[in-house]
Design a protein around this motif. Structure first.
Motif, mmCIF file in Angstrom:
data_model
loop_
_atom_site.group_PDB
_atom_site.id
_atom_site.type_symbol
_atom_site.label_atom_id
_atom_site.label_comp_id
_atom_site.label_asym_id
_atom_site.label_seq_id
_atom_site.Cartn_x
_atom_site.Cartn_y
_atom_site.Cartn_z
ATOM 1 N N HIS A 1 0.819 -1.212 0.000
ATOM 2 C CA HIS A 1 0.000 0.000 0.000
ATOM 3 C C HIS A 1 0.854 1.264 0.000
ATOM 4 N N VAL A 2 1.984 1.219 0.685
ATOM 5 C CA VAL A 2 2.811 2.429 0.736
ATOM 6 C C VAL A 2 3.329 2.793 -0.652
ATOM 7 N N LEU A 3 3.644 1.791 -1.467
ATOM 8 C CA LEU A 3 4.105 2.077 -2.821
ATOM 9 C C LEU A 3 2.961 2.561 -3.698
ATOM 10 N N SER A 4 1.750 2.038 -3.470
ATOM 11 C CA SER A 4 0.587 2.533 -4.209
ATOM 12 C C SER A 4 0.322 4.000 -3.880
ATOM 13 N N VAL A 5 0.427 4.352 -2.603
ATOM 14 C CA VAL A 5 0.243 5.745 -2.195
ATOM 15 C C VAL A 5 1.301 6.635 -2.846
ATOM 16 N N LEU A 6 2.536 6.163 -2.857
ATOM 17 C CA LEU A 6 3.614 6.935 -3.469
ATOM 18 C C LEU A 6 3.367 7.124 -4.961
ATOM 19 N N ASN A 7 2.881 6.082 -5.642
ATOM 20 C CA ASN A 7 2.591 6.184 -7.073
ATOM 21 C C ASN A 7 1.451 7.170 -7.346
ATOM 22 N N ILE A 8 0.411 7.128 -6.510
ATOM 23 C CA ILE A 8 -0.723 8.044 -6.704
ATOM 24 C C ILE A 8 -0.293 9.486 -6.465
ATOM 25 N N PHE A 9 0.411 9.721 -5.370
ATOM 26 C CA PHE A 9 0.900 11.068 -5.090
ATOM 27 C C PHE A 9 1.793 11.565 -6.231
ATOM 28 N N GLY A 10 2.677 10.696 -6.694
ATOM 29 C CA GLY A 10 3.592 11.091 -7.763
ATOM 30 C C GLY A 10 2.867 11.387 -9.060
ATOM 31 N N GLY A 11 1.844 10.578 -9.394
ATOM 32 C CA GLY A 11 1.094 10.817 -10.623
ATOM 33 C C GLY A 11 0.316 12.117 -10.581
ATOM 34 N N VAL A 12 -0.371 12.372 -9.470
ATOM 35 C CA VAL A 12 -1.135 13.618 -9.335
ATOM 36 C C VAL A 12 -0.193 14.824 -9.358
ATOM 37 N N ALA A 13 0.932 14.722 -8.660
ATOM 38 C CA ALA A 13 1.902 15.818 -8.645
ATOM 39 C C ALA A 13 2.436 16.098 -10.046
ATOM 40 N N THR A 14 2.641 15.044 -10.836
ATOM 41 C CA THR A 14 3.148 15.211 -12.202
ATOM 42 C C THR A 14 2.131 15.937 -13.076
ATOM 43 N N ALA A 15 0.860 15.522 -13.003
ATOM 44 C CA ALA A 15 -0.178 16.181 -13.797
ATOM 45 C C ALA A 15 -0.351 17.638 -13.381
#
Length: 275
Positions: A160-174
Motif C-alpha cells: 500500500h505504501v508504494l501505491s500511495v507513493l505512485n498516486i501522489f507522484g502521478g497527481v503531482a506530475t499532472a
C-alpha cells in the motif's frame, strides 16, 4: 468556432456574474465547463477510445509473449496520457486572455480543472482497463494458461505504501504539467510535457536509489549470515521496499508535500493572474 463560443459566453445576459460577495456557485462551474469543452471534448473521446482499446486487448486471447507486451504497454502508456493531459489547454493557441473574462471566480475555475484533470481523466483512462484486469484475475476462462499470474500477483500484492507513493507522484506530475502550461509564455505544450517528464525522472531516481539500496542491504545481510548472495526476485524486493522504513516514509512525505504545493500554486496562479 472559437469566436462563436466566446461571443456566446460573453454576450449571454442570463449567465451569472461573480462578485466579491458571491459564494461558491456550481452554476458558474458549469459555465466554466462549457467554455473548456472546446478543449476537452476531443481529448475525452480520444482517451475513451484508447481506454476501450486497452481493455479489449487485455481480454483478447493471444500468445504469452504478446500478452505480456500488451500488459506492459497498457500500464505504461495510460499513466503517461494522464500526466500530459493538462497540455491540451495550450494545444489551440493562447486563449488565456479570454478565460480571464469568464464570469466565474478563480476558485470555481480551479475546482472545475481539478475535477476534470484529477478525477474525470483518470476515470476515463483507468476504469475500463482495471475492470478488464479484474476479469482476467477472477474469470478462469479468460486467464488462459496462467502466463500473467506473475504480473497479476505483482500488481495486486503491491504494498500500500508504494501505491500511495505512485498516486501522489502521478497527481503531482499532472499538476506540474498544468502549472507550467498555464505559466509559460511560449511553447507551452512542450514546456508542460518536459516539466512532467522532469518530475517523473526525479521520482524514478528516488525509486531506483531506494531499490538499489534494498538489493545491497539484502546481499549484505546474506553475507553476514554466511549465505551465498543472489539477485532477489521482484516479489521479495517489493516486500522489502514495502517496509515502513524512514526512507519510504520520508519519500511519501516529500512527494505528498510537493503534490499539495502544486495544488496551491495552481490555485494561486489562477487567482493572481485571473486565469
Amino acid at each position: 468556432m472559437t469566436g462563436t463560443l466566446i461571443n456566446e459566453s460573453l454576450n449571454d445576459d442570463s449567465r451569472p456574474e461573480a462578485t466579491v460577495r458571491d459564494g461558491f456557485s456550481w452554476r458558474r462551474v458549469a459555465l466554466v465547463a462549457g467554455y473548456y469543452r472546446y478543449f476537452t471534448d476531443r481529448q475525452i473521446l480520444v482517451y475513451l477510445a484508447i481506454s476501450v482499446l486497452s481493455a479489449t486487448l487485455l481480454l483478447v486471447p493471444m500468445p504469452k509473449e504478446a500478452k505480456l507486451a500488451i500488459f506492459t504497454l497498457v500500464w505504461t502508456a495510460l499513466p503517461v496520457l494522464f500526466y500530459f493531459a493538462p497540455a491540451v489547454l495550450a494545444a489551440k493557441g493562447d486563449t488565456r486572455p479570454v478565460s480571464r473574462m469568464l464570469p466565474a471566480r478563480a476558485f470555481e475555475r480551479f475546482v472545475y480543472l481539478m475535477l476534470y484533470f484529477i478525477v474525470a481523466v483518470p476515470a476515463v483512462l483507468f476504469v475500463l482497463p482495471s475492470l478488464a484486469e479484474w476479469l482476467l484475475c477472477n474469470v478462469p476462462a479468460l486467464r488462459g494458461d496462467g502466463e500473467l499470474e506473475y504480473l497479476f500477483e505483482l500488481q495486486y500484492s503491491k504494498p500500500h505504501v508504494l501505491s500511495v507513493l505512485n498516486i501522489f507522484g502521478g497527481v503531482a506530475t499532472a499538476l506540474t504539467c498544468l502549472f507550467v502550461t498555464g505559466r509559460a509564455c511560449s511553447s507551452r505544450v512542450v514546456k508542460g510535457v518536459l516539466a512532467a517528464l522532469g518530475v517523473q525522472f526525479a521520482l524514478g531516481i528516488i525509486g531506483a536509489f531506494y531499490g538499489l539500496s534494498k538489493v545491497f542491504a539484502m546481499g549484505f545481510e546474506a553475507g553476514t549470515k554466511g549465505k551465498e548472495a543472489s539477485v532477489p526476485d521482484m516479489q521479495s524486493l517489493m516486500h522489502e521496499m514495502s517496509q515502513a522504513t524512514p526512507y519510504i516514509i520520508c519519500s511519501i512525505t516529500v512527494v505528498g508535500l510537493y503534490m499539495l504545493l502544486m495544488f496551491w500554486l495552481n490555485y494561486r496562479d489562477m487567482k493572481t493572474r485571473n486565469l
